[in-house]
Scaffold this motif. Structure first.
Motif, PDB file in Angstrom:
ATOM      1  N   MET A 187       0.833  -1.213   0.000  1.00  0.00           N
ATOM      2  CA  MET A 187       0.000   0.000   0.000  1.00  0.00           C
ATOM      3  C   MET A 187       0.864   1.259   0.000  1.00  0.00           C
ATOM      4  O   MET A 187       0.486   2.286  -0.576  1.00  0.00           O
ATOM      5  CB  MET A 187      -0.902   0.021   1.231  1.00  0.00           C
ATOM      6  CG  MET A 187      -2.108  -0.876   1.170  1.00  0.00           C
ATOM      7  SD  MET A 187      -3.129  -0.629   2.654  1.00  0.00           S
ATOM      8  CE  MET A 187      -4.568  -1.620   2.223  1.00  0.00           C
ATOM      9  N   GLN A 188       2.001   1.180   0.647  1.00  0.00           N
ATOM     10  CA  GLN A 188       2.909   2.323   0.723  1.00  0.00           C
ATOM     11  C   GLN A 188       3.292   2.794  -0.672  1.00  0.00           C
ATOM     12  O   GLN A 188       3.470   3.992  -0.914  1.00  0.00           O
ATOM     13  CB  GLN A 188       4.149   1.921   1.526  1.00  0.00           C
ATOM     14  CG  GLN A 188       4.983   3.082   2.032  1.00  0.00           C
ATOM     15  CD  GLN A 188       5.985   2.621   3.084  1.00  0.00           C
ATOM     16  OE1 GLN A 188       5.610   2.061   4.105  1.00  0.00           O
ATOM     17  NE2 GLN A 188       7.251   2.854   2.832  1.00  0.00           N
ATOM     18  N   ASP A 189       3.413   1.843  -1.595  1.00  0.00           N
ATOM     19  CA  ASP A 189       3.699   2.187  -2.987  1.00  0.00           C
ATOM     20  C   ASP A 189       2.426   2.459  -3.778  1.00  0.00           C
ATOM     21  O   ASP A 189       2.348   3.423  -4.539  1.00  0.00           O
ATOM     22  CB  ASP A 189       4.481   1.057  -3.659  1.00  0.00           C
ATOM     23  CG  ASP A 189       5.976   1.233  -3.505  1.00  0.00           C
ATOM     24  OD1 ASP A 189       6.449   2.375  -3.604  1.00  0.00           O
ATOM     25  OD2 ASP A 189       6.679   0.245  -3.276  1.00  0.00           O
ATOM     26  N   TRP A 194       5.482   5.516  -2.734  1.00  0.00           N
ATOM     27  CA  TRP A 194       6.725   5.694  -1.975  1.00  0.00           C
ATOM     28  C   TRP A 194       7.975   5.475  -2.819  1.00  0.00           C
ATOM     29  O   TRP A 194       8.958   6.216  -2.691  1.00  0.00           O
ATOM     30  CB  TRP A 194       6.713   4.750  -0.776  1.00  0.00           C
ATOM     31  CG  TRP A 194       7.904   4.890   0.117  1.00  0.00           C
ATOM     32  CD1 TRP A 194       8.977   4.058   0.203  1.00  0.00           C
ATOM     33  CD2 TRP A 194       8.153   5.949   1.060  1.00  0.00           C
ATOM     34  NE1 TRP A 194       9.877   4.517   1.143  1.00  0.00           N
ATOM     35  CE2 TRP A 194       9.383   5.681   1.686  1.00  0.00           C
ATOM     36  CE3 TRP A 194       7.442   7.093   1.439  1.00  0.00           C
ATOM     37  CZ2 TRP A 194       9.931   6.505   2.660  1.00  0.00           C
ATOM     38  CZ3 TRP A 194       7.988   7.922   2.415  1.00  0.00           C
ATOM     39  CH2 TRP A 194       9.215   7.628   3.006  1.00  0.00           C
ATOM     40  N   SER A 195       7.982   4.476  -3.682  1.00  0.00           N
ATOM     41  CA  SER A 195       9.173   4.195  -4.485  1.00  0.00           C
ATOM     42  C   SER A 195       9.438   5.268  -5.536  1.00  0.00           C
ATOM     43  O   SER A 195      10.499   5.277  -6.160  1.00  0.00           O
ATOM     44  CB  SER A 195       9.046   2.818  -5.160  1.00  0.00           C
ATOM     45  OG  SER A 195       9.098   1.783  -4.198  1.00  0.00           O
ATOM     46  N   LEU A 232       1.163   3.714  10.503  1.00  0.00           N
ATOM     47  CA  LEU A 232       2.242   3.422  11.450  1.00  0.00           C
ATOM     48  C   LEU A 232       3.596   3.398  10.747  1.00  0.00           C
ATOM     49  O   LEU A 232       4.601   3.868  11.295  1.00  0.00           O
ATOM     50  CB  LEU A 232       1.975   2.085  12.154  1.00  0.00           C
ATOM     51  CG  LEU A 232       2.976   1.649  13.227  1.00  0.00           C
ATOM     52  CD1 LEU A 232       3.133   2.715  14.304  1.00  0.00           C
ATOM     53  CD2 LEU A 232       2.546   0.320  13.851  1.00  0.00           C
ATOM     54  N   ASN A 233       3.647   2.866   9.532  1.00  0.00           N
ATOM     55  CA  ASN A 233       4.890   2.868   8.753  1.00  0.00           C
ATOM     56  C   ASN A 233       5.427   4.282   8.600  1.00  0.00           C
ATOM     57  O   ASN A 233       6.634   4.539   8.756  1.00  0.00           O
ATOM     58  CB  ASN A 233       4.662   2.283   7.352  1.00  0.00           C
ATOM     59  CG  ASN A 233       4.378   0.801   7.354  1.00  0.00           C
ATOM     60  OD1 ASN A 233       4.583   0.118   8.356  1.00  0.00           O
ATOM     61  ND2 ASN A 233       3.890   0.299   6.246  1.00  0.00           N
ATOM     62  N   MET A 234       4.531   5.218   8.266  1.00  0.00           N
ATOM     63  CA  MET A 234       4.944   6.608   8.073  1.00  0.00           C
ATOM     64  C   MET A 234       5.427   7.218   9.387  1.00  0.00           C
ATOM     65  O   MET A 234       6.440   7.918   9.429  1.00  0.00           O
ATOM     66  CB  MET A 234       3.787   7.425   7.506  1.00  0.00           C
ATOM     67  CG  MET A 234       3.435   7.117   6.052  1.00  0.00           C
ATOM     68  SD  MET A 234       4.773   7.551   4.892  1.00  0.00           S
ATOM     69  CE  MET A 234       5.508   5.933   4.613  1.00  0.00           C
ATOM     70  N   ASN A 252       5.211  13.975   5.999  1.00  0.00           N
ATOM     71  CA  ASN A 252       4.102  14.816   6.446  1.00  0.00           C
ATOM     72  C   ASN A 252       3.041  14.975   5.364  1.00  0.00           C
ATOM     73  O   ASN A 252       1.837  14.955   5.648  1.00  0.00           O
ATOM     74  CB  ASN A 252       4.613  16.185   6.890  1.00  0.00           C
ATOM     75  CG  ASN A 252       5.244  16.146   8.270  1.00  0.00           C
ATOM     76  OD1 ASN A 252       4.827  15.382   9.139  1.00  0.00           O
ATOM     77  ND2 ASN A 252       6.260  16.956   8.500  1.00  0.00           N
ATOM     78  N   GLN A 253       3.473  15.110   4.129  1.00  0.00           N
ATOM     79  CA  GLN A 253       2.517  15.183   3.015  1.00  0.00           C
ATOM     80  C   GLN A 253       1.720  13.881   2.908  1.00  0.00           C
ATOM     81  O   GLN A 253       0.499  13.895   2.691  1.00  0.00           O
ATOM     82  CB  GLN A 253       3.256  15.460   1.706  1.00  0.00           C
ATOM     83  CG  GLN A 253       3.800  16.868   1.591  1.00  0.00           C
ATOM     84  CD  GLN A 253       4.665  17.058   0.359  1.00  0.00           C
ATOM     85  OE1 GLN A 253       5.007  16.106  -0.350  1.00  0.00           O
ATOM     86  NE2 GLN A 253       5.046  18.305   0.093  1.00  0.00           N
ATOM     87  N   ASN A 254       2.422  12.759   3.071  1.00  0.00           N
ATOM     88  CA  ASN A 254       1.756  11.460   3.008  1.00  0.00           C
ATOM     89  C   ASN A 254       0.753  11.295   4.150  1.00  0.00           C
ATOM     90  O   ASN A 254      -0.357  10.789   3.954  1.00  0.00           O
ATOM     91  CB  ASN A 254       2.787  10.329   3.053  1.00  0.00           C
ATOM     92  CG  ASN A 254       3.539  10.174   1.753  1.00  0.00           C
ATOM     93  OD1 ASN A 254       3.056  10.565   0.686  1.00  0.00           O
ATOM     94  ND2 ASN A 254       4.726   9.603   1.811  1.00  0.00           N
ATOM     95  N   LEU A 255       1.136  11.721   5.347  1.00  0.00           N
ATOM     96  CA  LEU A 255       0.242  11.612   6.496  1.00  0.00           C
ATOM     97  C   LEU A 255      -0.997  12.482   6.309  1.00  0.00           C
ATOM     98  O   LEU A 255      -2.118  12.076   6.654  1.00  0.00           O
ATOM     99  CB  LEU A 255       0.978  11.987   7.775  1.00  0.00           C
ATOM    100  CG  LEU A 255       1.965  10.948   8.309  1.00  0.00           C
ATOM    101  CD1 LEU A 255       2.802  11.530   9.445  1.00  0.00           C
ATOM    102  CD2 LEU A 255       1.244   9.689   8.784  1.00  0.00           C
ATOM    103  N   GLN A 256      -0.820  13.664   5.769  1.00  0.00           N
ATOM    104  CA  GLN A 256      -1.964  14.539   5.519  1.00  0.00           C
ATOM    105  C   GLN A 256      -2.913  13.921   4.493  1.00  0.00           C
ATOM    106  O   GLN A 256      -4.140  14.004   4.626  1.00  0.00           O
ATOM    107  CB  GLN A 256      -1.475  15.914   5.054  1.00  0.00           C
ATOM    108  CG  GLN A 256      -0.801  16.719   6.155  1.00  0.00           C
ATOM    109  CD  GLN A 256      -0.040  17.918   5.630  1.00  0.00           C
ATOM    110  OE1 GLN A 256      -0.227  18.325   4.479  1.00  0.00           O
ATOM    111  NE2 GLN A 256       0.831  18.478   6.459  1.00  0.00           N
ATOM    112  N   PHE A 257      -2.330  13.290   3.478  1.00  0.00           N
ATOM    113  CA  PHE A 257      -3.150  12.597   2.480  1.00  0.00           C
ATOM    114  C   PHE A 257      -3.916  11.450   3.126  1.00  0.00           C
ATOM    115  O   PHE A 257      -5.120  11.265   2.895  1.00  0.00           O
ATOM    116  CB  PHE A 257      -2.265  12.069   1.343  1.00  0.00           C
ATOM    117  CG  PHE A 257      -2.999  11.231   0.336  1.00  0.00           C
ATOM    118  CD1 PHE A 257      -3.750  11.827  -0.661  1.00  0.00           C
ATOM    119  CD2 PHE A 257      -2.959   9.844   0.399  1.00  0.00           C
ATOM    120  CE1 PHE A 257      -4.448  11.057  -1.590  1.00  0.00           C
ATOM    121  CE2 PHE A 257      -3.645   9.066  -0.512  1.00  0.00           C
ATOM    122  CZ  PHE A 257      -4.390   9.668  -1.514  1.00  0.00           C
TER     123      PHE A 257
END
Length: 265
Positions: A187-189, A194-195, A232-234, A252-257
């Motif tokens: 999911m991170q990707d 993320w990659s 949690l990964n972030m 931080n951008q990813n967490l806001q998303f």
């Protein structure tokens, strides 16, 4: 003979070397304190067995300046995130479904991951401004999720496609072993790209196809657990990136998303 440094994603030093006319990759522990972890990673790679995937052969292990290392086969290929960008849609999706099925078929054992997950969340040393995200991770019945085999860091950067074969690399000793870890790394990707964090664009259409397949083929409680594990990964990246403003900004951008997509939904 040393040739060059390679990009690693676990904090270890990764070197490309030549010995006896063969190319090898040497993975070196970043510190004495990390030595036990790199041994676990080596053993995990050595013991890996699958009819779908391969992994680089481990040749030997040793110690340099009190830091453990191990040498492995060099695989000449492209990372799966690069393969997604440069291959046809059919090949990309076929490879993705193999990866997804591999994770899906890892059987659970009769022990939940609740203790390890809650302990990990509670022990995190991050600013109180992130409490909303910690609360989201805690707001789930982790006793319903059991342990199972996992790669530990199944991002697309740790998958290599070479001559139609798929290799898994950079196995990680997770704080707990569960397929939820691997789902969340995928999911991170697929969700966050993320990659592609160092690139200006992402292959959105192909990632959307993967997300639809994932959401349609996972059990609801696994999907919800994986979403929280992704958050949690972030959060776990933050303490390791205190001196890297660019990474902090990306996280931080990813967490806001994720807040908009998961928490505020």
């Amino acid at each position: 003979m040393f040739i060059k440094k390679l990009q690693g994603h676990s904090g270890c030093e990764v070197l490309l070397m030549r010995t006896d006319h063969n190319l090898i990759v040497r993975k070196i522990s970043p510190s004495r304190e990390y030595n036990a972890r790199i041994n676990k990673q080596r053993i995990k790679q050595e013991n890996f067995s699958s009819c779908l995937f391969k992994t680089p052969k481990v040749y030997k292990n040793g110690e340099i300046n009190k830091r453990k290392y191990f040498d492995m086969q060099f695989i000449n290929g492209q990372t799966y995130n690069s393969f997604i960008e440069h291959s046809d849609q059919k090949s990309v999706i076929e490879a993705y479904k193999k990866i997804f099925d591999f994770v899906c078929k890892n059987n659970y054992i009769g022990e939940s991951i609740e203790t390890e997950v809650l302990s990990k969340i509670e022990r995190m040393s991050i600013d109180k401004s992130y409490d909303l995200y910690k609360d989201y991770c805690l707001d789930f019945n982790w006793s319903k999720i059991n342990k199972s085999y996992c790669h530990g860091d199944l991002t697309f950067e740790n998958i290599i496609v070479s001559n139609s074969e798929i290799y898994l690399i950079d196995f990680l000793d997770s704080f707990v072993d569960s397929k939820i870890i691997d789902y969340s790394k995928m999911m991170q990707d697929i969700i966050l790209g993320w990659s592609w964090r160092e690139k200006k664009s992402k292959p959105y259409i192909r990632l959307i196809c993967m997300y639809e397949h994932m959401s349609n083929n996972m059990k609801n409680n696994e999907f919800e657990a994986s979403k929280r594990m992704l958050v949690l990964n972030m959060l776990r990246v933050l303490p390791y990136s205190a001196n890297n403003k660019k990474t902090i900004e990306i996280v931080n951008q990813n967490l806001q998303f994720l807040k908009r997509e998961f928490i505020d939904e």
